[in-house]
Design an enzyme around this catalytic site. Structure first.
Site, PDB file in Angstrom:
ATOM      1  N   GLU A 105      37.541  45.681  50.608  1.00 16.95           N
ATOM      2  CA  GLU A 105      36.102  45.681  50.894  1.00 16.95           C
ATOM      3  C   GLU A 105      35.738  44.989  52.215  1.00 16.95           C
ATOM      4  O   GLU A 105      34.781  44.215  52.269  1.00 16.95           O
ATOM      5  CB  GLU A 105      35.344  45.007  49.736  1.00 16.95           C
ATOM      6  CG  GLU A 105      35.533  45.744  48.428  1.00 16.95           C
ATOM      7  CD  GLU A 105      34.946  45.023  47.212  1.00 16.95           C
ATOM      8  OE1 GLU A 105      34.425  45.711  46.343  1.00 16.95           O
ATOM      9  OE2 GLU A 105      35.038  43.775  47.137  1.00 16.95           O
TER      10      GLU A 105
HETATM   11  C1  TNX Z   1      35.630  44.435  43.287  1.00 20.79           C
HETATM   12  S1  TNX Z   1      38.538  44.535  42.959  1.00 20.79           S
HETATM   13  C2  TNX Z   1      36.233  43.408  43.979  1.00 20.79           C
HETATM   14  C3  TNX Z   1      35.855  42.017  43.673  1.00 20.79           C
HETATM   15  C4  TNX Z   1      34.761  41.942  42.649  1.00 20.79           C
HETATM   16  C5  TNX Z   1      35.026  42.945  41.570  1.00 20.79           C
HETATM   17  C6  TNX Z   1      34.051  42.876  40.444  1.00 20.79           C
HETATM   18  C7  TNX Z   1      38.469  43.969  44.359  1.00 20.79           C
HETATM   19  C8  TNX Z   1      39.696  43.969  45.090  1.00 20.79           C
HETATM   20  N1  TNX Z   1      37.296  43.568  44.823  1.00 20.79           N
HETATM   21  O1  TNX Z   1      35.461  41.372  44.855  1.00 20.79           O
HETATM   22  O2  TNX Z   1      34.761  40.659  42.119  1.00 20.79           O
HETATM   23  O3  TNX Z   1      34.979  44.231  42.132  1.00 20.79           O
HETATM   24  O4  TNX Z   1      34.433  43.729  39.402  1.00 20.79           O
END
Ligand code: TNX
Length: 532
Positions: free
Chosen positions: A341
């Site tokens: 992300e």
């Molecule tokens: C996605 S899974 C994220 C996290 C959040 C999560 C909540 C991932 C690698 N990144 O930053 O906490 O979703 O479900």
């Protein structure tokens, strides 16, 4: 432990305790067929029992690691039995006395040869004794976890219970399917104190999980002291979601976690999330931010808004120093560098920063683990991608695998422990869907993702993100029973996979959790026994 308004009330009428396996097995004998994760083979000897008594002793091979597993077994059994259970080593040619639980390191013993992955064992129960044989102390440790499950549920009690402490006669031969069997705890969104983390380690060990992934840094908090950059923990650690006081682990604390986990055959995988999810670091050192200005601490739950400065050499000094200190504190092979992300960076900048970070990890003689968005970055030998997508194909991951990358399977819609069980679950999120026990259990990590054959699957991990999770009770409610399902996927041969059988075995485990004060979600999918 604080209690939370968990959904402990049952939503279905109690049903009789299930009997699995052969109808010839009584309540004691059926424990052999209720082991989780399902062993490779189970052969009951109907009618035979070993009775653990005040006279029982524990003997191990003359080896410090085997002796440590023997001590661990005694520590597990003494509170509920109240028995002394003295532990000693055996000389090479001694035969164990009667009324003994013996742990033998026997590299060449068939059918418990040195297994790959490490951890195979054989367990034999006769009326006279219990013998666990394994090629390694890790195998002995797993045999001990199985033995625990062969004793009555009251063995989990923290105070003395009456017994009798009967172990059903028979033989179990067992070995793990995948080398990496893990769970992740997000200690950034909410900070968890040391006892909470150690208790989480205990939960992993019960079901033969062997990796603890600690999500140590994110926008909301930096949780590990770094001597060369002290403000990371001092300032970056002082916040959490919804504005709590946060906290951080000293390096001594972290070493304690590593040692406690190692004693339970668990490897710690520390994660420093880069280049995004870095607001806490930027708030402590503005020089790391793209505009050079420290942002305010962040206590919300949005993702994807932060990034380190890609073009600044200070960023790479920071990464080198942090990963250098963490590598020195971490005996395990992996450093997790996040990579998810990073919405503030275009693909070129992302590649620039993550290629450098991957090389820094390699220079510390560690193996890169990253969320699967890291796939397009250049291949470094041995690297591991953690797949958290919600689809069953990802061309970038398949392509990285063709270059030799291995994959940890954490599909968001199967393994995410922060997803709600049902619409009625008050904790958690639902962006990846609702995950009750069957959804968590009913898939095969070895065939799940297109272009990722079982040989490229290093293992399986269930992550617990903690935006909505604040207490141990809440951790356990979201973890049990889904983590138990994931543990079986990671350990058991695919040939044992059977939902109808699993739900009966799982049901039979709930009295153990109750005796151990573990909160769990009483899923309506499972025919739980009536509460006593
Ligand atoms: C996605 S899974 C994220 C996290 C959040 C999560 C909540 C991932 C690698 N990144 O930053 O906490 O979703 O479900």
């Amino acid at each position: 432990m604080s209690s939370a308004p968990l959904e402990q009330s049952r939503t279905h009428p109690p049903v009789p305790r299930p009997r699995t396996g052969s109808p010839a097995l009584d309540g004691v004998g059926s424990r052999l067929t209720e082991v989780i994760p399902a062993p490779v083979s189970v052969r009951p000897t109907p009618g035979v029992r070993y009775l653990l008594t005040a006279g029982t002793t524990i003997r191990t091979s003359d080896d410090p690691a085997a002796l440590a597993v023997g001590e661990h077994l005694a520590d597990l059994l003494r509170p509920a039995t109240g028995h002394p259970l003295p532990v000693a080593t055996l000389a090479a040619d001694d035969t164990p006395p009667a009324d003994t639980v013996t742990l033998l390191l026997e590299p060449a013993t068939e059918p418990a040869p040195a297994t790959e992955p490490d951890g195979g064992y054989r367990l034999d129960v006769t009326a006279e004794q219990v013998v666990i044989r394994a090629a390694t102390a890790t195998g002995l440790f797993y045999g001990v976890q199985t033995l625990r499950q062969l004793l009555p549920a009251e063995i989990e009690s923290t105070t003395v219970a009456p017994g009798p402490w009967e172990v059903p006669g028979g033989q179990i031969v067992d070995a793990p399917r995948f080398a990496y069997r893990g769970a992740m705890l997000d200690v950034s969104r909410h900070f968890f104190e040391m006892p909470d983390v150690l208790r989480f380690v205990d939960q992993l060990a019960r079901y033969k999980l062997n990796h603890l992934h600690l999500h140590l840094t994110d926008d909301q908090g930096w949780r590990i002291a770094i001597a060369s950059w002290p403000r990371l923990a001092e300032i970056g650690g002082a916040t959490e979601v919804d504005g709590g006081t946060g906290g951080y682990y000293t390096q001594a604390d972290y070493r304690t976690i590593v040692e406690y986990a190692a004693a339970r055959r668990i490897t710690v995988v520390p994660e420093i999330d880069l280049p995004g999810h870095t607001n806490a670091a930027l708030s402590a050192y503005g020089e790391l931010a793209p505009d050079g200005v420290a942002p305010a601490p962040y206590t919300g739950t949005e993702v994807g808004f932060s990034s380190v400065a890609v073009a600044s050499e200070r960023t790479y000094d920071f990464v080198d120093d942090v990963l250098g200190e963490l590598a020195a504190l971490t005996p395990g092979p992996y450093l997790h560098i996040g990579g998810d992300e990073a919405f503030k960076l275009d693909a070129t900048d992302y590649g620039t920063v993550m290629n450098r970070v991957q090389r820094i990890v390699a220079a510390k003689s560690k193996t890169v683990v990253g969320w699967h968005q890291l796939a397009p970055a250049e291949h470094v030998p041995g690297r591991v991608l953690q797949y958290w997508g919600t689809t069953t194909s990802d061309e970038n991951v398949a392509s990285a695998v063709r270059q030799g990358a291995r994959v940890i399977m954490s599909p968001g819609n199967r393994t995410y422990l922060d997803m709600k069980y049902t619409d009625a679950t008050t904790l958690g999120q639902d962006w990846a869907g609702l995950i009750d026990v069957r959804t968590a259990y009913d898939w095969d990590p070895g065939t799940y993702l297109d272009g990722v054959p079982a040989e490229s699957v290093l293992g399986v991990e269930a992550p617990l993100w903690t935006e909505t999770i604040r207490t141990v009770a809440e951790i356990e409610f979201m973890t049990y029973p889904r983590l138990v399902a994931v543990a079986e996927l990671a350990w058991s041969p695919a040939t044992t996979h059977d939902w109808d059988n699993f739900r009966l075995r799982l049901a039979a485990h709930s009295p153990r959790w109750t005796h151990a004060n573990i909160h769990f979600h009483p899923s309506p999918e499972i025919p739980w026994p009536p509460t006593q």
